[in-house]
Design an enzyme around this catalytic site. Sequence first.
Site, mmCIF file in Angstrom:
data_model
loop_
_atom_site.group_PDB
_atom_site.id
_atom_site.type_symbol
_atom_site.label_atom_id
_atom_site.label_comp_id
_atom_site.label_asym_id
_atom_site.label_seq_id
_atom_site.Cartn_x
_atom_site.Cartn_y
_atom_site.Cartn_z
ATOM 1 N N CYS A 155 43.651 69.148 10.596
ATOM 2 C CA CYS A 155 43.221 69.603 9.115
ATOM 3 C C CYS A 155 44.367 70.439 8.453
ATOM 4 O O CYS A 155 44.579 70.747 7.479
ATOM 5 C CB CYS A 155 41.720 70.089 8.882
ATOM 6 S SG CYS A 155 40.770 68.893 9.346
ATOM 7 N N HIS A 206 41.414 73.941 2.380
ATOM 8 C CA HIS A 206 41.095 72.860 3.051
ATOM 9 C C HIS A 206 39.594 72.452 2.646
ATOM 10 O O HIS A 206 38.755 73.304 2.832
ATOM 11 C CB HIS A 206 40.953 73.036 4.685
ATOM 12 C CG HIS A 206 40.773 71.760 5.270
ATOM 13 N ND1 HIS A 206 40.777 70.213 4.892
ATOM 14 C CD2 HIS A 206 39.653 71.540 6.425
ATOM 15 C CE1 HIS A 206 40.079 69.735 5.583
ATOM 16 N NE2 HIS A 206 39.542 70.166 6.608
ATOM 17 N N ASN A 214 35.841 65.348 3.335
ATOM 18 C CA ASN A 214 36.864 66.001 4.285
ATOM 19 C C ASN A 214 37.869 65.073 4.760
ATOM 20 O O ASN A 214 37.576 63.937 5.310
ATOM 21 C CB ASN A 214 36.210 66.688 5.464
ATOM 22 C CG ASN A 214 37.267 67.298 6.527
ATOM 23 O OD1 ASN A 214 38.562 67.117 6.026
ATOM 24 N ND2 ASN A 214 36.949 68.066 7.290
#
Length: 328
Positions: A122, A255, A285
């Site tokens: 990520c 994020h 996500n």
Amino acid sequence: MTIYGKIIGTGSYLPPRRVTNDELAATLAATGVETSDEWIKTRSGIVARHYADADVQSSDLAVEAARNALDMAKLAPNDVDMIILATTTPDFFGGFPSTACVVQRKLGITSNCAAVDVQAVCSGFVYAMSMADSFIRAGVHKNILIIGAETYSRIVDFKDRTTCVLFGDGAGAVVVSASKEPGILATKMHADGSYGDILCLPGKLSNGAIEGSAFLYMDGTAVFKLAVTVLDKVGMEVLDAAGMQPSDVDWLIPHQANIRIMQSSAKRLHIPTERVVVTVDQHGNTSAASIPLALDTAVRDGRIKPGQNILMAAIGGGLTWGAVLARM
């Protein structure tokens, strides 16, 4: 003369198939996994996510996002002299040929161009931005295409509701070019391999077969505790490096993993929630794609304007974390 890396174009792409929490809950119920729209929203803030069709690869999503970024930058593909692509879901098992090279071919780039994948999960996009900034400041490259592209629907276990409800597919891209004007003001990357087992894909390839699980594993509680600790710290690191304060930040783009982590990070950085770009509710996500997706969304809807300061921060498997402070 000082050379800066500056964002001159953004782009993104989401596969057409949008899956709401209710639709996902119904699909999971058929396999004996119970969840609900309320359960998902309460824990993550997610309302929907997008899934790529079976014949669509991460490179296909990346190409569409790249074309949109190049269009905004008013550059042709052959103007690009480097591609840095962040992904955890490469087109090929083992990651070669690299998805960046596949994108280079699909874009028709035939000029002198380097291409490389970055695997920081990520955090991949902020790692790629830091690398691109260094290449440009050193005078090695002039127009770098940075992409985050993921097809996480391929690596989540749809029998594990703690993870499968969180992730989606998509891609985001930026063009960073050499400029006389300040653009990327500061970057910082970190890693701590001792936490590698709390967020991982533990399967290994041996003699043509996978040993262990080929599905993503996450200790959500452990990741949450670390995320709220490190994200504000790395955010302050890049602000300090640039000689700036949180009040100088026009937009925070964390994020897009979990709305509670994002809100906690903003609070610790003393950045009002109305200055946080949130797309996790509609995208889920998307790992390395989440920050460039959110950035492009806010640029195109007019929230982010030229001259504004953008703070981007992420944490990912490895563990890795990092931040970028950029002036648009």
